[in-house]
Motif scaffolding. Structure first.
Motif, PDB file in Angstrom:
ATOM      1  N   ARG A  28      22.381  56.988  34.584  1.00 11.51           N
ATOM      2  CA  ARG A  28      21.853  55.784  33.942  1.00 11.51           C
ATOM      3  C   ARG A  28      20.696  55.150  34.706  1.00 11.51           C
ATOM      4  N   GLN A  29      20.659  55.342  36.042  1.00 11.65           N
ATOM      5  CA  GLN A  29      19.602  54.731  36.837  1.00 11.65           C
ATOM      6  C   GLN A  29      18.602  55.748  37.369  1.00 11.65           C
ATOM      7  N   LYS A  30      18.713  56.983  36.903  1.00 10.45           N
ATOM      8  CA  LYS A  30      17.798  58.066  37.259  1.00 10.45           C
ATOM      9  C   LYS A  30      17.781  58.355  38.751  1.00 10.45           C
ATOM     10  N   GLY A  31      18.954  58.300  39.348  1.00 10.00           N
ATOM     11  CA  GLY A  31      19.082  58.619  40.763  1.00 10.00           C
ATOM     12  C   GLY A  31      19.190  60.110  40.989  1.00 10.00           C
ATOM     13  N   THR A  32      19.403  60.472  42.246  1.00  7.48           N
ATOM     14  CA  THR A  32      19.552  61.880  42.630  1.00  7.48           C
ATOM     15  C   THR A  32      20.650  61.983  43.672  1.00  7.48           C
ATOM     16  N   GLU A  33      21.543  62.957  43.488  1.00  5.19           N
ATOM     17  CA  GLU A  33      22.550  63.210  44.516  1.00  5.19           C
ATOM     18  C   GLU A  33      21.875  63.926  45.683  1.00  5.19           C
ATOM     19  N   GLY A  34      22.463  63.852  46.849  1.00  2.00           N
ATOM     20  CA  GLY A  34      21.888  64.506  48.016  1.00  2.00           C
ATOM     21  C   GLY A  34      21.865  66.019  47.864  1.00  2.00           C
ATOM     22  N   PRO A  35      20.835  66.681  48.410  1.00  2.00           N
ATOM     23  CA  PRO A  35      20.772  68.138  48.313  1.00  2.00           C
ATOM     24  C   PRO A  35      21.974  68.779  49.007  1.00  2.00           C
ATOM     25  N   GLY A  36      22.522  69.805  48.369  1.00  2.00           N
ATOM     26  CA  GLY A  36      23.646  70.535  48.944  1.00  2.00           C
ATOM     27  C   GLY A  36      24.979  69.820  48.860  1.00  2.00           C
ATOM     28  N   THR A  37      25.031  68.643  48.216  1.00  2.00           N
ATOM     29  CA  THR A  37      26.274  67.873  48.154  1.00  2.00           C
ATOM     30  C   THR A  37      27.021  68.055  46.840  1.00  2.00           C
ATOM     31  N   GLY A  38      26.368  68.569  45.824  1.00  2.00           N
ATOM     32  CA  GLY A  38      26.977  68.677  44.497  1.00  2.00           C
ATOM     33  C   GLY A  38      27.929  69.851  44.377  1.00  2.00           C
ATOM     34  N   GLN A  39      28.980  69.665  43.609  1.00  2.00           N
ATOM     35  CA  GLN A  39      30.010  70.688  43.473  1.00  2.00           C
ATOM     36  C   GLN A  39      29.536  71.953  42.765  1.00  2.00           C
ATOM     37  N   TYR A  40      28.443  71.892  42.018  1.00  2.00           N
ATOM     38  CA  TYR A  40      27.989  73.064  41.273  1.00  2.00           C
ATOM     39  C   TYR A  40      26.785  73.773  41.889  1.00  2.00           C
ATOM     40  N   ASP A  41      26.328  73.342  43.059  1.00  2.00           N
ATOM     41  CA  ASP A  41      25.179  73.977  43.695  1.00  2.00           C
ATOM     42  C   ASP A  41      25.461  75.459  43.965  1.00  2.00           C
ATOM     43  N   GLN A  42      26.496  75.759  44.683  1.00  2.00           N
ATOM     44  CA  GLN A  42      26.859  77.141  45.011  1.00  2.00           C
ATOM     45  C   GLN A  42      28.099  77.563  44.228  1.00  2.00           C
TER      46      GLN A  42
END
Length: 136
Positions: A28-42
């Motif tokens: 909703r606020q057009k933010g970004t999660e930290g690189p390498g922190t998301g559960q679907y990256d790898q």
């Protein structure tokens, strides 16, 4: 986001009740999660990725690849009409923002540097998507 442009219309209060604080910040606020922190990256299982805010199908595991950038990357949407691309001139750069066409949730950005035949890299925040397995 202009709520009038999307099928799913909720107040910001309703979005805050539905989404976690991090999901709200990104979607909703057009933010970004930290690189390498998301559960679907790898994460590489067969299935579909849906919008966390409204459930719309967005991406398939068939188009997912490891871009090494720290976010899940796809070379094409599963259903092109479910993705809207907007010009984003924030942070002193020109980029292409990617949002859910159904509810307007910010998903990430599109870059023309993908390694596949499409040449595209949809760089998507894990918190903005929900994985649905094709495995029983």
């Amino acid at each position: 986001m202009a709520g009038d442009d999307f099928k799913v219309k909720k107040t910001e209060s309703e979005w805050r009740e539905q989404l976690t604080p991090e999901q709200y910040y990104v979607c909703r606020q057009k933010g970004t999660e930290g690189p390498g922190t998301g559960q679907y990256d790898q994460f590489f299982r067969d299935g579909k990725y849906h919008c966390i805010a409204c459930g719309e199908e967005l991406f398939s595991s068939d188009s997912k690849f490891d871009a090494g950038c720290g976010w899940p990357s796809f070379d094409a949407p599963a259903v092109a009409e479910n993705i809207t691309e907007n010009r984003d001139a924030s942070h002193g750069m020109i980029r292409t923002e990617v949002v859910c066409s159904n509810c307007g949730a910010h998903l990430g950005h599109l870059f023309p540097d993908g390694p596949t035949e499409t040449g595209m890299r949809y760089c998507i925040n894990s918190v903005s998507i929900d994985f649905h397995s094709e495995e029983s």
